[in-house]
Design a protein around this motif. Structure first.
Motif, PDB file in Angstrom:
ATOM      1  N   ALA A  44     -10.677  -6.593  12.080  1.00 56.63           N
ATOM      2  CA  ALA A  44     -11.525  -5.448  12.434  1.00 56.63           C
ATOM      3  C   ALA A  44     -10.690  -4.255  12.870  1.00 56.63           C
ATOM      4  N   GLY A  45      -9.646  -4.496  13.633  1.00 56.52           N
ATOM      5  CA  GLY A  45      -8.843  -3.405  14.186  1.00 56.52           C
ATOM      6  C   GLY A  45      -7.908  -2.745  13.203  1.00 56.52           C
ATOM      7  N   ASN A  46      -7.479  -3.492  12.203  1.00 56.92           N
ATOM      8  CA  ASN A  46      -6.591  -2.917  11.203  1.00 56.92           C
ATOM      9  C   ASN A  46      -7.394  -2.270  10.079  1.00 56.92           C
ATOM     10  N   VAL A  47      -8.439  -1.555  10.478  1.00 53.55           N
ATOM     11  CA  VAL A  47      -9.296  -0.767   9.594  1.00 53.55           C
ATOM     12  C   VAL A  47      -9.185   0.682  10.049  1.00 53.55           C
ATOM     13  N   ALA A  48      -9.029   1.595   9.098  1.00 53.42           N
ATOM     14  CA  ALA A  48      -8.926   3.017   9.438  1.00 53.42           C
ATOM     15  C   ALA A  48     -10.133   3.448  10.257  1.00 53.42           C
ATOM     16  N   ASN A  49      -9.894   4.290  11.246  1.00 54.47           N
ATOM     17  CA  ASN A  49     -10.887   4.879  12.143  1.00 54.47           C
ATOM     18  C   ASN A  49     -11.351   3.940  13.257  1.00 54.47           C
ATOM     19  N   VAL A  50     -10.759   2.755  13.350  1.00 55.06           N
ATOM     20  CA  VAL A  50     -11.039   1.855  14.464  1.00 55.06           C
ATOM     21  C   VAL A  50      -9.922   2.027  15.487  1.00 55.06           C
TER      22      VAL A  50
ATOM     23  N   ILE B 272      -4.310   1.870  16.158  1.00 52.58           N
ATOM     24  CA  ILE B 272      -4.056   3.251  15.754  1.00 52.58           C
ATOM     25  C   ILE B 272      -5.138   3.666  14.760  1.00 52.58           C
ATOM     26  N   LYS B 273      -5.865   4.713  15.086  1.00 51.53           N
ATOM     27  CA  LYS B 273      -7.036   5.134  14.327  1.00 51.53           C
ATOM     28  C   LYS B 273      -6.732   5.429  12.857  1.00 51.53           C
ATOM     29  N   GLU B 274      -5.605   6.072  12.585  1.00 48.21           N
ATOM     30  CA  GLU B 274      -5.314   6.525  11.229  1.00 48.21           C
ATOM     31  C   GLU B 274      -4.762   5.431  10.318  1.00 48.21           C
ATOM     32  N   ALA B 275      -4.368   4.290  10.891  1.00 47.26           N
ATOM     33  CA  ALA B 275      -3.763   3.218  10.104  1.00 47.26           C
ATOM     34  C   ALA B 275      -4.823   2.204   9.716  1.00 47.26           C
ATOM     35  N   GLY B 276      -4.624   1.551   8.599  1.00 45.71           N
ATOM     36  CA  GLY B 276      -5.470   0.418   8.251  1.00 45.71           C
ATOM     37  C   GLY B 276      -6.194   0.542   6.940  1.00 45.71           C
ATOM     38  N   GLU B 277      -6.961  -0.508   6.670  1.00 46.40           N
ATOM     39  CA  GLU B 277      -7.753  -0.592   5.451  1.00 46.40           C
ATOM     40  C   GLU B 277      -8.791   0.525   5.438  1.00 46.40           C
ATOM     41  N   LYS B 278      -8.989   1.123   4.280  1.00 43.11           N
ATOM     42  CA  LYS B 278      -9.985   2.184   4.126  1.00 43.11           C
ATOM     43  C   LYS B 278     -11.268   1.541   3.603  1.00 43.11           C
ATOM     44  N   LEU B 279     -12.109   1.080   4.520  1.00 46.70           N
ATOM     45  CA  LEU B 279     -13.313   0.357   4.126  1.00 46.70           C
ATOM     46  C   LEU B 279     -14.533   1.225   3.925  1.00 46.70           C
ATOM     47  N   PHE B 280     -14.639   2.336   4.671  1.00 40.15           N
ATOM     48  CA  PHE B 280     -15.866   3.102   4.573  1.00 40.15           C
ATOM     49  C   PHE B 280     -15.655   4.561   4.222  1.00 40.15           C
TER      50      PHE B 280
ATOM     51  N   LEU C  19     -10.338  -6.638  24.985  1.00 41.65           N
ATOM     52  CA  LEU C  19     -10.219  -5.378  24.267  1.00 41.65           C
ATOM     53  C   LEU C  19      -8.801  -5.193  23.745  1.00 41.65           C
ATOM     54  N   LEU C  20      -8.658  -4.916  22.453  1.00 42.55           N
ATOM     55  CA  LEU C  20      -7.365  -4.612  21.837  1.00 42.55           C
ATOM     56  C   LEU C  20      -7.405  -3.181  21.315  1.00 42.55           C
ATOM     57  N   SER C  21      -6.301  -2.454  21.452  1.00 44.57           N
ATOM     58  CA  SER C  21      -6.221  -1.077  20.964  1.00 44.57           C
ATOM     59  C   SER C  21      -5.490  -1.035  19.633  1.00 44.57           C
TER      60      SER C  21
END
Length: 155
Positions: free
Chosen positions: A81-87, A7-15, A3-5
């Motif tokens: 997968a983790g560097n996606v917004a909301n993950v 930041i929810k608000e950071a990352g690619e905006k995919l959806f 499991l890797l943690s």
């Protein structure tokens, strides 16, 4: 891998805003988000087979399963997968050949690949090793952002 943690608000905006921000996530929205994440991971050309992706919007957890050709490919899939917004977390259950895992670095405001390289390797000029270890998610050494998680390979 485990499991890797993130930041929810950071990352690619995919959806998009509405489906990703829904107060009561629907199974259809979660399946659409999982499909978008899977497509994004597959676009990285990591050589994964039998890739399956699930997304639980309530807690922001992505679960990956399938087969990876190497530890590096497995780690890159987690980062994609983790560097996606909301993950917020990635549970990587990809089967991969055993190898020593890489370190990770969470990018903060003011970070550069050179500064990160200096921190981990003692030499700012070895930034290209970090850049190469995070390709194809990184397209240019100057395009990192706060909240992003990067692989720091052993030299």
């Amino acid at each position: 891998m485990g499991l890797l943690s993130f930041i929810k608000e950071a990352g690619e905006k995919l959806f998009g805003g509405s489906s990703a921000q829904a107060a009561t996530p629907t199974p259809d929205a979660e399946q659409a988000a999982a499909a978008a994440i899977k497509t994004y991971i597959e676009s990285q050309n990591l050589g994964l087979t039998n890739l399956a992706v699930t997304y639980a919007a309530a807690n922001g957890v992505v679960t990956l399963s399938g087969d990876a050709p190497s530890q590096e490919a497995s780690e890159k899939a987690s980062l994609a997968a983790g560097n996606v917004a909301n993950v917020t977390q990635v549970d990587n259950k990809l089967a991969a050949p055993a190898a020593e895992p890489a370190q990770y670095h969470d990018v903060v405001k003011g970070d550069t690949l050179s500064a990160i390289s200096k921190k981990y390797y003692g030499d700012a000029n070895k930034y290209n090793a970090i850049f190469e270890a995070n390709k194809p998610m990184l397209t240019h050494p100057d395009k990192i952002y706060p909240g992003q998680k990067l692989r720091i390979p052993k030299l």
